[in-house]
Design a protein around this motif. Structure first.
Motif, PDB file in Angstrom:
ATOM      1  N   SER A 186       0.101  -2.138   8.138  1.00 16.40           N
ATOM      2  CA  SER A 186       1.063  -2.309   7.040  1.00 16.40           C
ATOM      3  C   SER A 186       2.496  -2.230   7.541  1.00 16.40           C
TER       4      SER A 186
ATOM      5  N   TYR B  19      -0.645   9.557   7.928  1.00 11.15           N
ATOM      6  CA  TYR B  19      -1.951   9.014   7.577  1.00 11.15           C
ATOM      7  C   TYR B  19      -3.020  10.089   7.687  1.00 11.15           C
TER       8      TYR B  19
ATOM      9  N   GLU C 230      -5.261   2.915  11.221  1.00  8.93           N
ATOM     10  CA  GLU C 230      -5.210   1.479  11.470  1.00  8.93           C
ATOM     11  C   GLU C 230      -4.583   0.736  10.300  1.00  8.93           C
ATOM     12  N   SER C 231      -4.899   1.167   9.078  1.00 10.74           N
ATOM     13  CA  SER C 231      -4.341   0.529   7.889  1.00 10.74           C
ATOM     14  C   SER C 231      -2.835   0.732   7.812  1.00 10.74           C
TER      15      SER C 231
ATOM     16  N   LYS D  35       0.845  -1.193   0.000  1.00  7.00           N
ATOM     17  CA  LYS D  35       0.000   0.000   0.000  1.00  7.00           C
ATOM     18  C   LYS D  35       0.881   1.243   0.000  1.00  7.00           C
TER      19      LYS D  35
ATOM     20  N   GLU E 269      -7.034   6.513   8.057  1.00  3.26           N
ATOM     21  CA  GLU E 269      -6.031   5.575   7.539  1.00  3.26           C
ATOM     22  C   GLU E 269      -5.112   5.013   8.625  1.00  3.26           C
TER      23      GLU E 269
END
Length: 302
Positions: free
Chosen positions: A125, A114, A120-121, A95, A118
């Motif tokens: 990652s 982030y 948590e994503s 990502k 975003e």
């Protein structure tokens, strides 16, 4: 400099002159660069790295790798600051995320940024990237220093909460505090000063499921650790207490009605000494003759 075009001897000489945070940052450049660094002679020197720490503060999160007996921040994770215009994108576990380079405390540090939805994503990652880089032999620890943001569910991570309200002794935001434990994994340990809890905590809260608990609190019921704790070790200091709480706790423990995982507990009272003889009589304690074999305690309700 086209580093990938150099012979391996030259590459290793270059890598040997670099610190680990710089090597780690370079690994984001491409899959080939990541592979080259991961298996370079310099990386072999870091085989003694056995823990990685996620330090989650109000001002952002830092990923620390203990090197040479101190923690070295290798990356910061923070909400994007739109006043800065020097962002560039890097691929993290498939990502794309915005990065910038920050200069603080006489060193450069990559900052992964982030948008509000975003976080948590990005964290997941980055953690997947570390798992791929170091493997499962490394122990990962998440240290939360506030209850504002729940701890994400991550593979192979032991989570801890350290909460000190400092000079701000306003009442806890109970809904947010409860939500923190609802959405976080069961914590490995909790170390907390909680004089400002004005309401009881849900008995089913994952707060009580932590393996290790160290709590400094106003009274026994906010939170009611001596009633609902399900972990292994607890150290509790009460500002004021009721002897009945201690008696009830010990009798439940003795009978096997509750606290079946408990190995050790220490309860202290700030203001007064506990009435020792009253408690010993109420829980049926007996003196043991050290010359004789001690009796075996069985749990009637187990």
């Amino acid at each position: 400099m086209h580093l990938l075009k150099y012979p391996s001897v030259v590459q290793n000489e270059i890598f040997n002159g670099m610190e680990f945070p710089d090597l780690f940052m370079m690994s984001f450049a491409s899959k080939n660069m990541k592979k080259l660094i991961k298996f370079s002679s310099q990386m072999q020197l870091f085989k003694n790295i056995n823990t990685i720490h996620y330090q989650d503060y109000n001002r952002g999160m830092f990923v620390c790798v203990p090197l040479d007996f101190f923690h070295d921040n290798v990356i910061q994770i923070a909400e994007r600051d739109d006043t800065e215009n020097d962002y560039f994108q890097l691929n993290v576990s498939g990502k794309l995320f915005d990065f910038r380079i920050s200069y603080e405390h006489n060193k450069y540090l990559p900052v992964a940024s982030y948008q509000p939805d975003e976080r948590e994503s990005l964290v997941a990652s980055v953690h997947d990237y570390f798992l791929d880089f170091f493997g499962n032999s490394v122990e990962y620890y998440w240290h939360a220093y506030n209850y504002k943001t729940p701890i994400p569910q991550l593979e192979n991570v032991s989570a801890e909460l350290h909460y000190r309200p400092g000079v701000d002794l306003d009442a806890l935001e109970m809904a947010r505090f409860e939500n923190f434990f609802l959405l976080s994994p069961v914590l490995k340990s909790i170390n907390i000063d909680i004089f400002n809890m004005m309401e009881p905590l849900n008995p089913e809260s994952k707060f009580y499921q932590a393996d290790y608990m160290e709590s400094y609190q106003r009274n026994p019921t906010h939170p009611a650790i001596s009633r609902y704790f399900q972990g292994r070790q607890a150290f509790i200091k009460w500002w004021k207490s009721d002897t009945r709480d201690v008696i009830e706790f010990v009798n439940k423990w003795k009978s096997g009605e509750a606290f079946q995982k408990l190995e050790h507990i220490k309860i202290e009272n700030y203001n007064d000494e506990f009435p020792q003889n009253e408690i010993l009589d109420a829980i049926g304690a007996q003196h043991t003759d050290h010359a004789k074999k001690p009796s075996t305690h069985s749990l009637p309700k187990v």
